[in-house]
Motif scaffolding. Structure first.
Motif, PDB file in Angstrom:
ATOM      1  N   THR A 121       0.857  -1.181   0.000  1.00 11.25           N
ATOM      2  CA  THR A 121       0.000   0.000   0.000  1.00 11.25           C
ATOM      3  C   THR A 121       0.892   1.229   0.000  1.00 11.25           C
ATOM      4  O   THR A 121       1.778   1.361   0.842  1.00 11.25           O
ATOM      5  CB  THR A 121      -0.924   0.024   1.227  1.00 11.25           C
ATOM      6  N   ALA A 122       0.660   2.115  -0.972  1.00 17.06           N
ATOM      7  CA  ALA A 122       1.468   3.327  -1.114  1.00 17.06           C
ATOM      8  C   ALA A 122       0.592   4.553  -0.897  1.00 17.06           C
ATOM      9  O   ALA A 122      -0.593   4.570  -1.273  1.00 17.06           O
ATOM     10  CB  ALA A 122       2.108   3.389  -2.494  1.00 17.06           C
ATOM     11  N   ASN A 140      -5.577   1.059   9.436  1.00 16.86           N
ATOM     12  CA  ASN A 140      -5.806   0.325   8.203  1.00 16.86           C
ATOM     13  C   ASN A 140      -4.588   0.545   7.321  1.00 16.86           C
ATOM     14  O   ASN A 140      -3.680   1.317   7.661  1.00 16.86           O
ATOM     15  CB  ASN A 140      -7.108   0.757   7.513  1.00 16.86           C
ATOM     16  N   ASP A 141      -4.539  -0.125   6.186  1.00 18.62           N
ATOM     17  CA  ASP A 141      -3.352  -0.056   5.338  1.00 18.62           C
ATOM     18  C   ASP A 141      -3.099   1.352   4.819  1.00 18.62           C
ATOM     19  O   ASP A 141      -1.945   1.811   4.772  1.00 18.62           O
ATOM     20  CB  ASP A 141      -3.492  -1.028   4.168  1.00 18.62           C
ATOM     21  N   ASP A 142      -4.166   2.073   4.434  1.00 18.25           N
ATOM     22  CA  ASP A 142      -3.984   3.441   3.949  1.00 18.25           C
ATOM     23  C   ASP A 142      -3.422   4.341   5.041  1.00 18.25           C
ATOM     24  O   ASP A 142      -2.497   5.138   4.796  1.00 18.25           O
ATOM     25  CB  ASP A 142      -5.314   4.000   3.444  1.00 18.25           C
ATOM     26  N   ALA A 143      -3.983   4.218   6.251  1.00 21.70           N
ATOM     27  CA  ALA A 143      -3.498   5.038   7.366  1.00 21.70           C
ATOM     28  C   ALA A 143      -2.043   4.691   7.702  1.00 21.70           C
ATOM     29  O   ALA A 143      -1.245   5.582   8.030  1.00 21.70           O
ATOM     30  CB  ALA A 143      -4.392   4.841   8.592  1.00 21.70           C
ATOM     31  N   ASP A 144      -1.701   3.409   7.618  1.00 23.58           N
ATOM     32  CA  ASP A 144      -0.321   3.005   7.899  1.00 23.58           C
ATOM     33  C   ASP A 144       0.638   3.608   6.874  1.00 23.58           C
ATOM     34  O   ASP A 144       1.718   4.095   7.226  1.00 23.58           O
ATOM     35  CB  ASP A 144      -0.213   1.484   7.883  1.00 23.58           C
ATOM     36  N   ALA A 145       0.289   3.551   5.598  1.00 25.02           N
ATOM     37  CA  ALA A 145       1.157   4.104   4.565  1.00 25.02           C
ATOM     38  C   ALA A 145       1.320   5.613   4.730  1.00 25.02           C
ATOM     39  O   ALA A 145       2.425   6.156   4.554  1.00 25.02           O
ATOM     40  CB  ALA A 145       0.598   3.773   3.185  1.00 25.02           C
ATOM     41  N   ILE A 146       0.225   6.296   5.067  1.00 30.71           N
ATOM     42  CA  ILE A 146       0.313   7.745   5.307  1.00 30.71           C
ATOM     43  C   ILE A 146       1.215   8.035   6.499  1.00 30.71           C
ATOM     44  O   ILE A 146       2.034   8.970   6.469  1.00 30.71           O
ATOM     45  CB  ILE A 146      -1.098   8.330   5.523  1.00 30.71           C
TER      46      ILE A 146
END
Length: 374
Positions: free
Chosen positions: A12-13, A93-99
């Protein structure tokens, strides 16, 4: 900044702008990173940041390195702190982790880029530690079996050859002892195999240390294995702004717990415990022979400190010695690193003075000078 949250099956980027505002996110399956390159094409000057570039993010980091793209390694703990302190009540979540990875890379200073040589050396060191741990467990199981076969069991420092000699004296006839003897023989064979693997790992680490041209092994109390572990876990020494910052990272700098007019420090349980163990081993080795470290330790004991307190002071000074040696190796032409830290000689002493340091040997900002003695 492009933050990457890697998983076994997906990456996830997230693109984050200079104002720490998310611009876009994407999730792609693990494989050729063409999808990620197309995503990043909108920001041609973006920098890549990967959470755990030495773990799940290693395949992506290796591919980026092959393409000439440097990636910043963001520790998982740092990204988690950013997520907890951000808006959203710490939702994960994956988006929050990538951010969070991208924000951490933009906000934090001193993050290191992925170095293939350091990654390889760390893999060798950790592999050897795992094999040694497995050997210790196997020897312990062998001790249990020999205790049931031989009166008083086997000596504590048990080797495969010693166990084999003891086992030759046992000729059981009943089923139970015969089974125990067969299992003990299997464990002896396994120990010999592990010994060969450890020998190979030792050789590979020694070769890697020699190729690095590090002079750490010339310091008293540090051999090739300890040098390899220090190099593998430190990486680029320039990410530490001073010797005090390095001491904080190694867990040898006391933590200030002052309040009002009361100024005091306590033992640090933080930092890299593997590096702390290396400095502890170095200190114990210097205490066992006539060395500047032993002189420094005895002076602290004469000042009224206990054995543990004096040993902690010695480890703090040795941290400075190791830091100066790393700086000198990184800047061989200048002989000095950032902020004026001079390189240590091969006979560097643990008795180097620290400006304005009191009897507590607390960690203070600013350069540490060198008191070169033999």
């Amino acid at each position: 900044m492009i933050g990457i949250d890697p998983h076994k099956a997906s990456w996830t980027a997230a693109a984050v702008g200079p104002g720490l505002q998310p611009l876009a996110t994407v999730r792609v399956p693990v494989g050729p990173h063409g999808d990620l390159r197309r995503f990043v094409a909108r920001w041609p000057d973006a920098i890549w940041a990967i959470e755990g570039a030495g773990g799940l993010g290693a395949p992506l980091a290796a591919r980026l390195s092959a393409d000439g793209i440097a990636a910043v390694d963001v520790p998982a703990k740092l990204a988690a702190r950013v997520r907890v302190l951000s808006t959203g009540h710490g939702r994960k979540n994956d988006d929050a982790d990538a951010i969070s990875v991208a924000v951490a890379a933009l906000s934090a200073a001193g993050l290191r880029t992925v170095d293939e040589e350091v990654t390889a050396l760390r893999a060798l060191v950790e592999h050897r530690d795992d094999v040694v741990k497995t050997r210790t467990q196997t020897v312990n199981r062998l001790h249990v079996l020999l205790t049931q076969l031989i009166p008083a069991g086997a000596p504590r420092q048990l080797t495969a050859d010693t166990a084999a000699q003891l086992l030759r004296t046992v000729r059981p006839r009943s089923l139970g002892p015969r089974t125990l003897r067969r299992l003990a023989a299997d464990l002896i064979t396994e120990i010999r195999r592990l010994d060969r693997r450890i020998t190979v790992a030792n050789t590979e680490i020694a070769d890697a240390v020699q190729a690095s041209r590090s002079t750490l092994s010339e310091l008293r109390g540090i051999g090739n294995l300890t040098t390899g572990k220090i190099l593998a876990r430190v990486g680029d020494v320039h990410r530490f702004r001073s010797a005090a910052a390095f001491a904080s990272y190694t867990g040898t700098a006391p933590i200030e717990v002052s309040s009002g007019d009361v100024v005091r420090h306590r033992l640090s349980r933080a930092g890299d415990r593997q590096l702390n163990c290396c400095l502890h081993t170095m200190a114990i080795t210097q205490l066992q022979r006539d060395s500047p470290g032993r002189v420094y330790y005895l002076r602290k004991r004469a000042d009224g400190k206990s054995h543990k307190e004096a040993l902690r002071c010695l480890e703090r000074r040795l941290s400075d010695v190791v830091y100066r040696c790393l700086i000198r190796d990184a800047d061989p032409q200048n002989g000095a690193g950032p902020r004026g830290h001079q390189g240590a000689t091969t006979n560097s002493s643990a008795t180097g003075s620290t400006p304005t340091a009191g009897s507590s040997d607390k960690s203070l900002p600013g350069p540490a000078t060198t008191d070169s003695t033999t």
